[in-house]
Enzyme design. Structure first.
Site, PDB file in Angstrom:
ATOM      1  N   HIS A 291      50.772 -44.225  29.404  1.00 14.17           N
ATOM      2  CA  HIS A 291      49.613 -43.943  30.244  1.00 14.17           C
ATOM      3  C   HIS A 291      49.781 -42.630  31.002  1.00 14.17           C
ATOM      4  O   HIS A 291      50.881 -42.232  31.370  1.00 14.17           O
ATOM      5  CB  HIS A 291      49.404 -45.063  31.262  1.00 14.17           C
ATOM      6  CG  HIS A 291      48.711 -46.263  30.701  1.00 14.17           C
ATOM      7  ND1 HIS A 291      47.462 -46.200  30.116  1.00 14.17           N
ATOM      8  CD2 HIS A 291      49.083 -47.576  30.664  1.00 14.17           C
ATOM      9  CE1 HIS A 291      47.097 -47.425  29.736  1.00 14.17           C
ATOM     10  NE2 HIS A 291      48.060 -48.273  30.048  1.00 14.17           N
TER      11      HIS A 291
ATOM     12  N   CYS B 272      46.628 -39.888  28.376  1.00 11.30           N
ATOM     13  CA  CYS B 272      45.373 -39.378  28.896  1.00 11.30           C
ATOM     14  C   CYS B 272      45.626 -38.293  29.939  1.00 11.30           C
ATOM     15  O   CYS B 272      46.649 -38.302  30.626  1.00 11.30           O
ATOM     16  CB  CYS B 272      44.560 -40.513  29.512  1.00 11.30           C
ATOM     17  SG  CYS B 272      43.946 -41.702  28.293  1.00 11.30           S
TER      18      CYS B 272
END
Length: 326
Positions: free
Chosen positions: A100, A152
């Site tokens: 993440h 991301c």
């Protein structure tokens, strides 16, 4: 002329966040696959590759044994710091992160509305653009440090690195709708703040307060140093050997693919898989720029709305990815 033996060193981090609401599925697969590629194609010695995952049993496959080191913020920074500290001129350093990412409010003076990039280790002890800039600044002259961040908001993760391929290079988006099941590799800032505050019990929206309370000296430099000292890290930067290949732009999401038909049903990161596909299809040497452009094309053909980026100096844009051995 003196013959200098050049080392090829790597730190590979895969965070799947198992049994949590943030669980991903392909990140450990990404770094296991890259470990094999580093050895078979790029001449890395398995003993010079450090693997950190949050599911040690999943790392048993392939050579190199299992991972006994969890990818906490402190452990990742320790591994990276030790790699940089032992580097000599001419050495090739590589960091692959799959997990993440997030964006946090900027602490830079004069940029009150800007957001900065960070990766999210398994313990939520964020590693920020300041930490990566400081690592690159410590490189000995002549050593290179390549980062692939399949997460991301990963564009610009090494701040002040020159954009070679980025937002200004997007001329069109994919016209194909992806039928591949995937999940964005992002945790919202508000979610991270809520999680940290539940651990500290402190009623504040200042994320630095929570991170310093929980991790003290292991927290990011962004939160430990006064703002002016953080600014000095960026102001003192000069043309360097940092090379960032990001899975997407800073304002985009990278995909974690759960039903990866293109990889035999094995979950993976869309960008990590695109890199592997490009490398497999082309045995010849590829420049950093060419690799990113081809990975963009793969993702577009698969219907993903993410655009890998390249940040480095002009010379490294045209340099061979990981200085591939002949």
């Amino acid at each position: 002329m003196e013959n200098i033996e050049r080392k090829r060193l790597a730190v590979l981090v895969g965070c799947n966040y198992p049994n949590t609401r943030n669980e991903l599925h392909g990140c450990i697969n990404d770094v296991l696959t890259m470990r094999d590629t580093l050895v078979s194609r790029f001449g890395f010695d398995p003993s010079d590759i450090q693997l950190l995952t949050d599911a040690a049993a999943a790392a048993d496959a392939g050579s190199g044994g299992s991972s006994s080191v969890l990818p906490t913020g402190a452990n990742i920074k320790k591994a990276l710091g030790e790699m940089v500290d032992q580097a000599k001129p001419g050495d090739v350093l590589y960091f692959h992160y799959s997990g993440h990412g997030t964006r946090i409010p900027s602490l830079k003076p004069g940029n009150p509305f800007r957001q900065d990039e960070a990766i999210v280790p398994c313990d939520f002890n964020l590693i920020t653009d300041v930490d990566f800039r400081q690592l690159v600044n410590r490189l000995p002259k002549g050593a290179s440090f390549t980062i692939i961040s399949d997460s991301c908001h990963s564009g610009g993760l090494i701040d002040k690195e020159k954009e070679q391929i980025g937002p200004s290079h997007v001329t069109e988006t994919s016209s194909k709708s992806s039928s591949i099941s995937s999940k964005p590799k992002a945790i919202a800032f508000e979610t991270i703040l809520h999680h940290l505050s539940s651990l500290t019990g402190i009623n504040t929206s200042d994320i630095a307060t929570h991170l310093l309370e929980l991790f003290a000296a292991d927290a990011s430099l962004k939160f430990r140093l006064p703002p002016l000292e953080v600014l000095d890290i960026f102001e003192s930067s000069k043309p360097d050997e940092g090379i960032l290949l990001s899975g997407c732009q800073a304002n985009e999401m990278s995909a974690d693919v759960t039903n990866a038909v293109m990889t035999g049903g094995k979950p993976c990161g869309a960008f990590s898989n695109a890199v592997q596909m490009v490398l497999k299809d082309r045995e010849v040497e590829l420049s950093n720029k060419k690799l990113v452009l081809l990975a963009r094309q793969v993702l577009k053909e698969q219907g993903f709305e993410q655009h890998p980026c390249l940040y480095c100096n002009d010379e490294n844009a045209d340099a061979t990815f990981l200085s591939q051995l002949e």
